[in-house]
Design an enzyme around this catalytic site. Structure first.
Site, PDB file in Angstrom:
ATOM      1  N   THR A  94       4.828  -5.268  -4.332  1.00  0.00           N
ATOM      2  CA  THR A  94       3.750  -4.755  -5.415  1.00  0.00           C
ATOM      3  C   THR A  94       3.522  -3.388  -5.448  1.00  0.00           C
ATOM      4  O   THR A  94       2.511  -2.826  -4.914  1.00  0.00           O
ATOM      5  CB  THR A  94       2.247  -5.296  -4.823  1.00  0.00           C
ATOM      6  OG1 THR A  94       2.318  -4.941  -3.569  1.00  0.00           O
ATOM      7  CG2 THR A  94       2.116  -7.036  -5.080  1.00  0.00           C
ATOM      8  N   ARG A 165       1.718  -6.768   8.242  1.00  0.00           N
ATOM      9  CA  ARG A 165       1.547  -5.493   9.175  1.00  0.00           C
ATOM     10  C   ARG A 165       2.831  -4.961   9.691  1.00  0.00           C
ATOM     11  O   ARG A 165       3.181  -4.306  10.994  1.00  0.00           O
ATOM     12  CB  ARG A 165       0.502  -5.399  10.417  1.00  0.00           C
ATOM     13  CG  ARG A 165      -0.957  -5.438   9.773  1.00  0.00           C
ATOM     14  CD  ARG A 165      -1.789  -5.819  10.931  1.00  0.00           C
ATOM     15  NE  ARG A 165      -2.987  -5.375  10.978  1.00  0.00           N
ATOM     16  CZ  ARG A 165      -3.924  -5.663  11.538  1.00  0.00           C
ATOM     17  NH1 ARG A 165      -3.979  -6.699  12.333  1.00  0.00           N
ATOM     18  NH2 ARG A 165      -5.177  -5.029  11.354  1.00  0.00           N
ATOM     19  N   LYS A 217      -6.996  -4.566   4.406  1.00  0.00           N
ATOM     20  CA  LYS A 217      -5.507  -4.089   4.306  1.00  0.00           C
ATOM     21  C   LYS A 217      -5.210  -2.959   3.833  1.00  0.00           C
ATOM     22  O   LYS A 217      -4.608  -1.737   4.399  1.00  0.00           O
ATOM     23  CB  LYS A 217      -4.548  -5.139   3.640  1.00  0.00           C
ATOM     24  CG  LYS A 217      -3.287  -4.524   3.372  1.00  0.00           C
ATOM     25  CD  LYS A 217      -2.308  -4.281   4.408  1.00  0.00           C
ATOM     26  CE  LYS A 217      -1.012  -3.813   4.102  1.00  0.00           C
ATOM     27  NZ  LYS A 217      -0.099  -3.468   5.431  1.00  0.00           N
ATOM     28  N   CYS A 281       3.961   1.936   2.256  1.00  0.00           N
ATOM     29  CA  CYS A 281       2.793   1.818   2.567  1.00  0.00           C
ATOM     30  C   CYS A 281       1.665   2.855   2.389  1.00  0.00           C
ATOM     31  O   CYS A 281       0.959   2.741   1.187  1.00  0.00           O
ATOM     32  CB  CYS A 281       2.327   1.340   3.976  1.00  0.00           C
ATOM     33  SG  CYS A 281       3.766   0.470   4.688  1.00  0.00           S
ATOM     34  N   LYS A 284       1.077   4.277  -1.365  1.00  0.00           N
ATOM     35  CA  LYS A 284       0.449   3.413  -2.556  1.00  0.00           C
ATOM     36  C   LYS A 284      -0.938   2.587  -2.271  1.00  0.00           C
ATOM     37  O   LYS A 284      -1.615   2.386  -3.125  1.00  0.00           O
ATOM     38  CB  LYS A 284       1.597   2.376  -2.976  1.00  0.00           C
ATOM     39  CG  LYS A 284       1.962   1.297  -2.189  1.00  0.00           C
ATOM     40  CD  LYS A 284       2.579   0.153  -2.838  1.00  0.00           C
ATOM     41  CE  LYS A 284       3.019  -0.742  -1.699  1.00  0.00           C
ATOM     42  NZ  LYS A 284       2.111  -1.564  -1.269  1.00  0.00           N
ATOM     43  N   ARG A 357      12.248   5.255   1.164  1.00  0.00           N
ATOM     44  CA  ARG A 357      11.367   4.875   0.073  1.00  0.00           C
ATOM     45  C   ARG A 357      10.130   5.939   0.150  1.00  0.00           C
ATOM     46  O   ARG A 357       9.595   6.165   1.228  1.00  0.00           O
ATOM     47  CB  ARG A 357      10.484   3.365   0.598  1.00  0.00           C
ATOM     48  CG  ARG A 357      11.495   2.258   0.322  1.00  0.00           C
ATOM     49  CD  ARG A 357      11.004   1.130   0.605  1.00  0.00           C
ATOM     50  NE  ARG A 357      10.945   0.773   2.080  1.00  0.00           N
ATOM     51  CZ  ARG A 357      10.102   0.115   2.744  1.00  0.00           C
ATOM     52  NH1 ARG A 357       9.747  -1.137   2.146  1.00  0.00           N
ATOM     53  NH2 ARG A 357      10.156   0.088   3.976  1.00  0.00           N
TER      54      ARG A 357
HETATM   55  N1  SAJ Z   1       3.277  11.104   9.137  1.00  0.00           N
HETATM   56  C1  SAJ Z   1       2.701  12.412   9.232  1.00  0.00           C
HETATM   57  N2  SAJ Z   1       1.791  12.676  10.183  1.00  0.00           N
HETATM   58  C2  SAJ Z   1       1.609  11.706  11.083  1.00  0.00           C
HETATM   59  C3  SAJ Z   1       2.010  10.373  10.949  1.00  0.00           C
HETATM   60  C4  SAJ Z   1       2.816  10.008   9.919  1.00  0.00           C
HETATM   61  O1  SAJ Z   1       2.967  13.358   8.300  1.00  0.00           O
HETATM   62  O2  SAJ Z   1       0.817  11.873  12.136  1.00  0.00           O
HETATM   63  C5  SAJ Z   1       4.159  11.051   8.003  1.00  0.00           C
HETATM   64  C6  SAJ Z   1       5.439  10.430   8.375  1.00  0.00           C
HETATM   65  O3  SAJ Z   1       6.223  11.437   8.332  1.00  0.00           O
HETATM   66  C7  SAJ Z   1       5.911   9.612   7.019  1.00  0.00           C
HETATM   67  C8  SAJ Z   1       4.649   8.890   6.672  1.00  0.00           C
HETATM   68  O4  SAJ Z   1       3.713   9.810   7.302  1.00  0.00           O
HETATM   69  O5  SAJ Z   1       6.435  10.261   6.093  1.00  0.00           O
HETATM   70  C9  SAJ Z   1       4.416   7.528   7.154  1.00  0.00           C
HETATM   71  O6  SAJ Z   1       4.468   7.286   8.495  1.00  0.00           O
HETATM   72  P1  SAJ Z   1       3.955   6.005   9.366  1.00  0.00           P
HETATM   73  O7  SAJ Z   1       4.238   6.267  10.722  1.00  0.00           O
HETATM   74  O8  SAJ Z   1       2.753   5.656   8.766  1.00  0.00           O
HETATM   75  O9  SAJ Z   1       5.083   5.103   8.755  1.00  0.00           O
HETATM   76  P2  SAJ Z   1       5.021   3.603   7.863  1.00  0.00           P
HETATM   77  O10 SAJ Z   1       4.857   4.180   6.408  1.00  0.00           O
HETATM   78  O11 SAJ Z   1       6.112   2.766   8.322  1.00  0.00           O
HETATM   79  O12 SAJ Z   1       3.682   3.204   8.406  1.00  0.00           O
HETATM   80  C10 SAJ Z   1       3.356   1.723   8.811  1.00  0.00           C
HETATM   81  C11 SAJ Z   1       2.234   1.294   8.454  1.00  0.00           C
HETATM   82  N3  SAJ Z   1       2.088  -0.184   8.729  1.00  0.00           N
HETATM   83  C12 SAJ Z   1       1.840  -1.046   7.831  1.00  0.00           C
HETATM   84  O13 SAJ Z   1       1.574  -0.819   6.703  1.00  0.00           O
HETATM   85  C13 SAJ Z   1       1.625  -2.433   8.322  1.00  0.00           C
HETATM   86  C14 SAJ Z   1       1.143   2.115   8.934  1.00  0.00           C
HETATM   87  O14 SAJ Z   1      -0.244   1.581   8.786  1.00  0.00           O
HETATM   88  C15 SAJ Z   1       1.055   2.028  10.782  1.00  0.00           C
HETATM   89  O15 SAJ Z   1       0.184   2.943  11.172  1.00  0.00           O
HETATM   90  C16 SAJ Z   1       2.371   2.619  10.992  1.00  0.00           C
HETATM   91  O16 SAJ Z   1       3.557   1.607  10.394  1.00  0.00           O
HETATM   92  C17 SAJ Z   1       2.622   2.334  12.500  1.00  0.00           C
HETATM   93  O17 SAJ Z   1       2.010   3.369  13.088  1.00  0.00           O
HETATM   94  O18 SAJ Z   1       3.003   1.421  12.942  1.00  0.00           O
END
Ligand code: SAJ
Length: 477
Positions: A94, A165, A217, A281, A284, A357
């Site tokens: 989505t 999640r 969510k 995630c 979006k 992504r």
């Molecule tokens: N980022 C920052 N500063 C931070 C943390 C992340 O700039 O302090 C950036 C990262 O470099 C990246 C982006 O944010 O570009 C996303 O990072 P992320 O650690 O949130 O990775 P995701 O997108 O895989 O997050 C997923 C999400 N889980 C789900 O959607 C089920 C997020 O909500 C979770 O918090 C994260 O995993 C996790 O911590 O497990």
């Protein structure tokens, strides 16, 4: 627990782990996947017991092989298998479009197929992330119209929204160990879904209504996005005030966490500022939440909502800020950005993975082009993406560039030292987007160094007597 016949629509990061875990728990599971150009190949891979998910996913390949071998899981593009199932999980993508509106083409197509074969007493669970209000206002009408049945058990069909999640690299772990939230249209649907998930989820499985689950969510990720934007804004303040945001963050997060006194608990958890926010995630889910508010809210507030969307705009601006830092640094080195050649380290959106992504590197490259710079991209995990050729050899990527811009904190970049750069770069300029390097090390070698939130660079004592003011290397012999 009685065994169910289950269909999972959408063989992606969400559908595959759910399907194989349900099959491994003894259910009879069929994965439905469109034979599209991009994903149709997964059907054959899955039926051969080969895992289509790249990267390291502990246990997933083994469980998939086992359930295929034991005949408890198979994949197909034939939706008529829905005729014989008790439960359908809708796990399709989505995405959101340029205007941040959700693209529901896959969700609607899946809902039409499910509705056609829906039987009295069966259960539909939407697991895809949607704007709050979508299950009620988009999915439910299609199911009722196609099936001629009403929503609600036992006379009609059951309907739930239960979000995933998952996280790349921890797909099986997260399905099993994270609490599972089940929003349902009625008690019977909720109980049926909770019983099903209890066969694969070791953590708590709790029930609520559909709207609450849909809001939870998107808020879960909007929360993290706002936390990151908070860190990014503090970083900008630190750059202007002449201090180091990471020093500030350490002091702020040093407050005790005293759960025994919730009302007095001063705990702080300032996140990491950086070169941008990517992934499937966070970029979006805020927009899905606000779309739900715009389209399905029963009432609107006069006060203009701005915190969550403001966080999104700031996080999306950080790659542009990286180019601002670069242009300033190049200027100090007597180099114009127009016509310069930049080495960009990191294309993946997250360190030590091959997932690109919504990577923040993409808008950075666009801004470099807009300002007339050329670039070479390096990433240890990605070879090509969206038409960008990615240089696998880091020395070749660095060679003859005017500056290095670090976008992703891949472990490999620990080997980027001043000595290594001296032999390759045309000018000593480093821009650190992920707090990976020690500024002093580079300043001591005459580099011009900028970093997100590093406002204290000019105050760092440079210990070497002779510092090359301009940062421009004499032409290499
Ligand atoms: N980022 C920052 N500063 C931070 C943390 C992340 O700039 O302090 C950036 C990262 O470099 C990246 C982006 O944010 O570009 C996303 O990072 P992320 O650690 O949130 O990775 P995701 O997108 O895989 O997050 C997923 C999400 N889980 C789900 O959607 C089920 C997020 O909500 C979770 O918090 C994260 O995993 C996790 O911590 O497990």
């Amino acid at each position: 627990m009685n065994k169910k016949r289950i269909a999972v629509i959408g063989m992606g990061y969400v559908g595959i782990p759910a399907a194989v875990l349900l099959a491994d728990a003894g259910h009879n599971v069929v994965g439905i996947q469109r034979r599209s150009q991009r994903s149709g190949w997964k059907i054959d891979w899955l039926n051969q017991g080969r895992c289509p998910v790249g990267g390291n996913e502990p246990e997933l390949p083994e469980i998939l092989q086992r359930v295929v071998r034991e005949g408890r899981f198979m994949a197909t593009d034939d939706y008529s298998v829905l005729r014989d199932v008790d439960v359908v999980l809708i796990d399709v993508q989505t995405p959101t479009d340029e205007a941040h509106a959700p693209i529901y083409e896959s969700l609607e197509e899946a809902s039409h197929h499910v509705g056609k074969y829906l039987r009295k007493g069966s259960l539909v669970i939407v697991e895809s992330t949607v704007a709050p209000g979508t299950t009620e206002h988009v999915v439910k009408p299609i199911l009722e119209q196609e099936s001629g049945l009403r929503t609600g058990l036992p006379d009609g069909f059951g309907l739930c929204f239960s979000y995933e999640r998952v996280m790349v690299g921890r797909l099986i772990h997260n399905v099993r160990e994270y609490p599972k939230i089940v929003g349902a249209v009625d008690d019977e649907s909720r109980n049926m879904a909770i019983e099903l998930y209890r066969s694969i989820v070791r953590a708590q499985v709790c029930g609520t209504d559909i709207m609450t689950a849909e809001v939870a969510k998107t808020v879960e990720n909007a929360y993290r996005d706002v936390q990151i934007a908070f860190a990014n804004e503090v970083a900008l303040l630190c750059e202007s005030l002449g201090t180091d945001v990471h020093e500030v963050r350490k002091l702020v997060n040093g407050l005790p966490n005293d759960p025994s006194a919730p009302h007095a608990n001063p705990v702080r958890n300032m996140h990491f500022p950086g070169a941008g926010v990517g992934g499937h995630c966070l970029p979006k889910d805020t927009w899905l939440l606000m779309h739900g508010y715009d389209r399905y809210a029963e009432s609107k507030h006069a006060y203009p909502m701005s915190v969550l969307t403001g966080a999104r705009y700031l996080n999306d601006w950080m790659p542009i800020h990286m180019v601002d830092l670069l242009e300033t640094a190049l200027g100090e080195a007597g180099v114009r950005i127009r016509g310069s050649r930049i080495c960009v380290l990191g294309y993946a959106f997250l360190e030590n993975c091959d997932d690109s992504r919504n990577t923040p590197t993409a808008p950075l490259l666009q801004e470099l082009r807009r300002r007339g710079a050329t670039y070479v991209i390096h990433d240890p995990f990605i070879k090509e993406d969206e038409g960008h050729q990615i240089e696998p050899d880091i020395d070749r990527a660095l060679n003859d560039c005017h500056a290095v811009v670090l976008m992703t904190k891949h472990q490999e970049y620990r080997s980027v030292t001043p000595e290594r750069l001296n032999g390759l770069l045309r000018s000593r300029v480093v821009i650190d987007g992920r707090n990976m390097f020690d500024p002093k090390e580079f300043l001591d070698h005459g580099f011009i160094f900028k970093g997100i939130g590093k406002g204290n660079i000019n105050k760092i004592k440079v210990c070497s007597r002779e510092t090359i003011q301009s940062g421009v290397l004499s032409p290499r012999s």
